[in-house]
Design a protein around this motif. Structure first.
Motif, PDB file in Angstrom:
ATOM      1  N   THR A  73       0.818  -1.209   0.000  1.00 40.45           N
ATOM      2  CA  THR A  73       0.000   0.000   0.000  1.00 40.45           C
ATOM      3  C   THR A  73       0.851   1.257   0.000  1.00 40.45           C
ATOM      4  OG1 THR A  73      -1.753  -1.183   1.185  1.00 40.45           O
ATOM      5  CG2 THR A  73      -1.844   1.228   1.207  1.00 40.45           C
ATOM      6  N   HIS A  74       1.763   1.371   0.949  1.00 39.71           N
ATOM      7  CA  HIS A  74       2.520   2.621   1.114  1.00 39.71           C
ATOM      8  C   HIS A  74       3.766   2.684   0.242  1.00 39.71           C
ATOM      9  CE1 HIS A  74       0.054   4.181   4.377  1.00 39.71           C
ATOM     10  NE2 HIS A  74       0.048   2.965   4.894  1.00 39.71           N
ATOM     11  N   ASP A  75       4.506   1.574   0.188  1.00 45.25           N
ATOM     12  CA  ASP A  75       5.785   1.611  -0.533  1.00 45.25           C
ATOM     13  C   ASP A  75       5.642   1.367  -2.027  1.00 45.25           C
ATOM     14  OD1 ASP A  75       7.016   2.048   1.879  1.00 45.25           O
ATOM     15  OD2 ASP A  75       7.408  -0.061   2.248  1.00 45.25           O
ATOM     16  N   SER A  86      -6.462   9.135  -1.485  1.00 43.92           N
ATOM     17  CA  SER A  86      -7.077   9.469  -0.202  1.00 43.92           C
ATOM     18  C   SER A  86      -6.882   8.329   0.794  1.00 43.92           C
ATOM     19  CB  SER A  86      -8.570   9.735  -0.390  1.00 43.92           C
ATOM     20  OG  SER A  86      -9.222   8.568  -0.869  1.00 43.92           O
ATOM     21  N   GLN A  87      -7.136   8.636   2.057  1.00 43.01           N
ATOM     22  CA  GLN A  87      -6.985   7.617   3.089  1.00 43.01           C
ATOM     23  C   GLN A  87      -7.984   6.473   2.902  1.00 43.01           C
ATOM     24  OE1 GLN A  87      -4.673   7.317   5.586  1.00 43.01           O
ATOM     25  NE2 GLN A  87      -3.641   9.001   4.521  1.00 43.01           N
ATOM     26  N   SER A  88      -9.199   6.798   2.470  1.00 42.70           N
ATOM     27  CA  SER A  88     -10.186   5.734   2.269  1.00 42.70           C
ATOM     28  C   SER A  88      -9.751   4.786   1.157  1.00 42.70           C
ATOM     29  CB  SER A  88     -11.545   6.350   1.934  1.00 42.70           C
ATOM     30  OG  SER A  88     -11.468   7.132   0.749  1.00 42.70           O
ATOM     31  N   ARG A  89      -9.154   5.333   0.083  1.00 41.61           N
ATOM     32  CA  ARG A  89      -8.673   4.463  -0.990  1.00 41.61           C
ATOM     33  C   ARG A  89      -7.518   3.603  -0.498  1.00 41.61           C
ATOM     34  NH1 ARG A  89      -7.072   6.644  -6.922  1.00 41.61           N
ATOM     35  NH2 ARG A  89      -9.344   6.920  -6.966  1.00 41.61           N
ATOM     36  N   VAL A  93      -7.138  -0.417  -0.615  1.00 46.12           N
ATOM     37  CA  VAL A  93      -5.977  -1.072  -1.222  1.00 46.12           C
ATOM     38  C   VAL A  93      -5.330  -2.027  -0.226  1.00 46.12           C
ATOM     39  CG1 VAL A  93      -3.661  -0.680  -2.160  1.00 46.12           C
ATOM     40  CG2 VAL A  93      -5.562   0.768  -2.886  1.00 46.12           C
ATOM     41  N   SER A  94      -5.235  -1.613   1.024  1.00 47.67           N
ATOM     42  CA  SER A  94      -4.636  -2.491   2.033  1.00 47.67           C
ATOM     43  C   SER A  94      -5.490  -3.736   2.252  1.00 47.67           C
ATOM     44  CB  SER A  94      -4.454  -1.734   3.343  1.00 47.67           C
ATOM     45  OG  SER A  94      -5.707  -1.389   3.910  1.00 47.67           O
ATOM     46  N   SER A  97      -4.886  -5.961  -0.589  1.00 45.48           N
ATOM     47  CA  SER A  97      -3.541  -6.524  -0.472  1.00 45.48           C
ATOM     48  C   SER A  97      -3.527  -7.707   0.474  1.00 45.48           C
ATOM     49  CB  SER A  97      -2.565  -5.450   0.000  1.00 45.48           C
ATOM     50  OG  SER A  97      -2.495  -4.377  -0.913  1.00 45.48           O
ATOM     51  N   VAL A  98      -4.253  -7.598   1.583  1.00 45.24           N
ATOM     52  CA  VAL A  98      -4.327  -8.720   2.525  1.00 45.24           C
ATOM     53  C   VAL A  98      -4.948  -9.940   1.846  1.00 45.24           C
ATOM     54  CG1 VAL A  98      -5.411  -9.547   4.649  1.00 45.24           C
ATOM     55  CG2 VAL A  98      -4.370  -7.288   4.589  1.00 45.24           C
ATOM     56  N   MET A  99      -6.028  -9.720   1.084  1.00 49.98           N
ATOM     57  CA  MET A  99      -6.672 -10.832   0.374  1.00 49.98           C
ATOM     58  C   MET A  99      -5.737 -11.439  -0.665  1.00 49.98           C
ATOM     59  SD  MET A  99     -10.463  -9.135  -0.104  1.00 49.98           S
ATOM     60  CE  MET A  99     -11.051 -10.541  -1.036  1.00 49.98           C
ATOM     61  N   LEU A 100      -5.011 -10.580  -1.388  1.00 50.40           N
ATOM     62  CA  LEU A 100      -4.077 -11.072  -2.396  1.00 50.40           C
ATOM     63  C   LEU A 100      -2.956 -11.889  -1.766  1.00 50.40           C
ATOM     64  CD1 LEU A 100      -2.944 -11.113  -5.301  1.00 50.40           C
ATOM     65  CD2 LEU A 100      -1.820  -8.940  -4.783  1.00 50.40           C
ATOM     66  N   LEU A 101      -2.386 -11.379  -0.689  1.00 48.61           N
ATOM     67  CA  LEU A 101      -1.301 -12.090  -0.026  1.00 48.61           C
ATOM     68  C   LEU A 101      -1.784 -13.410   0.574  1.00 48.61           C
ATOM     69  CD1 LEU A 101       0.462  -9.094   1.744  1.00 48.61           C
ATOM     70  CD2 LEU A 101       1.323 -10.404  -0.196  1.00 48.61           C
ATOM     71  N   THR A 102      -3.012 -13.416   1.110  1.00 47.44           N
ATOM     72  CA  THR A 102      -3.565 -14.654   1.654  1.00 47.44           C
ATOM     73  C   THR A 102      -3.738 -15.699   0.562  1.00 47.44           C
ATOM     74  OG1 THR A 102      -4.758 -13.372   3.346  1.00 47.44           O
ATOM     75  CG2 THR A 102      -5.473 -15.635   2.956  1.00 47.44           C
TER      76      THR A 102
END
Length: 285
Positions: A73-75, A86-89, A93-94, A97-102
């Motif tokens: 998300t950040h890097d 925005s923070q909501s986006r 995304v995070s 990302s968790v679902m993708l990594l899982t």
């Protein structure tokens, strides 16, 4: 190490008999740990150990999921895709990302049949990422794409080479993965723009890294690299000597084990002295 030694005593290699437990361990030596748990521990301690293993597993999984999601998300996304997001986006995304990594973890885990295979893959990934990750501490030209290319190349080559050459020796595969990841990282470094001088100068002033920094203010003298190398070699030698020395003492080789332990302590002392000399050599004048 102690549990493995107990397993060798309770379930000796090449000895027939011993019931279903011995047959299970003989067929798969990695089953020695859970079989010993069931055979030697009473009900209360068995449940406590089982719960602690589950807790350790879950803490590792959720740590790496959150850690990896923050990287993506950040890097990656915020820095290279949408700097003004925005923070909501970023929250969405995070979550993705968790679902993708899982999902990636499930796919990789489904292809691993033993702890040995998991360690082989883990070592391969670490070996491929080592040099690209170290470059940023010693070379001004390294940038974010250096590590990104190294990560992608190491993961991709490991996932391709290990299934493609299952009978190849591990050291050959590790050498190939290191070569592919390092070449990809260097190629990405030269094909992408360097880090702005303002960021480099802020980094060298704060970290005082040794190496090749174009005489930027704050960089440590290049001669400090020698002390850093001595500390690194001494530390590695000390750790391995202690590892094999303690193993020798436990396996009934007291003299070689004691000598290795003594050599390990000397190596760790050399690492400490080398790091102190490096700190002094890199201190501001």
């Amino acid at each position: 190490m102690l549990v493995a030694l107990v397993a060798l005593v309770v379930f000796p290699l090449g000895v027939s008999g011993g019931g279903a437990d011995a047959e299970l361990v003989a067929a798969d030596r990695e089953m020695a740990y859970p079989v010993l748990m069931a055979r030697l521990l009473p009900a209360g301690l068995l449940g406590l150990l089982f719960a602690s293993l589950l807790a350790a597993f879950m803490s590792t999984v959720d740590t790496h999921l959150n850690w990896g999601a923050s990287y993506l998300t950040h890097d990656l996304y915020r820095r290279f895709v949408a700097p003004d997001a925005s923070q909501s986006r970023l929250v969405w995304v995070s979550r993705l990302s968790v679902m993708l990594l899982t999902a990636m973890g499930v796919v990789v885990a489904s292809r691993i049949d033993s702890i040995e295979q998991a360690w082989r893959l883990f070592i391969a990934l670490g070996a491929g990422l080592g040099l690209p990750s170290m470059l940023r501490w010693f070379w001004w030209r390294a940038n974010a794409w250096t590590e990104i290319a190294g990560i992608v190349a190491a993961v991709s080559s490991a996932l391709v080479l290990y299934p493609l050459f299952p009978d190849a020796r591990d050291e050959y595969l590790l050498l190939a993965i290191v070569a592919i990841a390092t070449a990809s990282a260097l190629l990405a470094t030269w094909l992408t723009p360097p880090v702005p001088d303002a960021h480099l100068e802020a980094f060298t002033r704060r970290v005082r890294p040794p190496g090749w920094w174009r005489d930027l203010p704050g960089a440590a003298p290049r001669r400090a690299m020698g002390w850093l190398g001595i500390a690194w070699l001494s530390g590695n030698a000390g750790v391995y000597a202690l590892l094999f020395g303690i193993g020798g003492l436990l396996l009934g080789s007291p003299v070689p084990g004691a000598l290795l332990v003594l050599g390990g302590l000397v190596g760790l002392w050399g690492a400490f002295r080398g790091s102190e000399a490096f700190r002094m050599a890199s201190a501001p004048r």
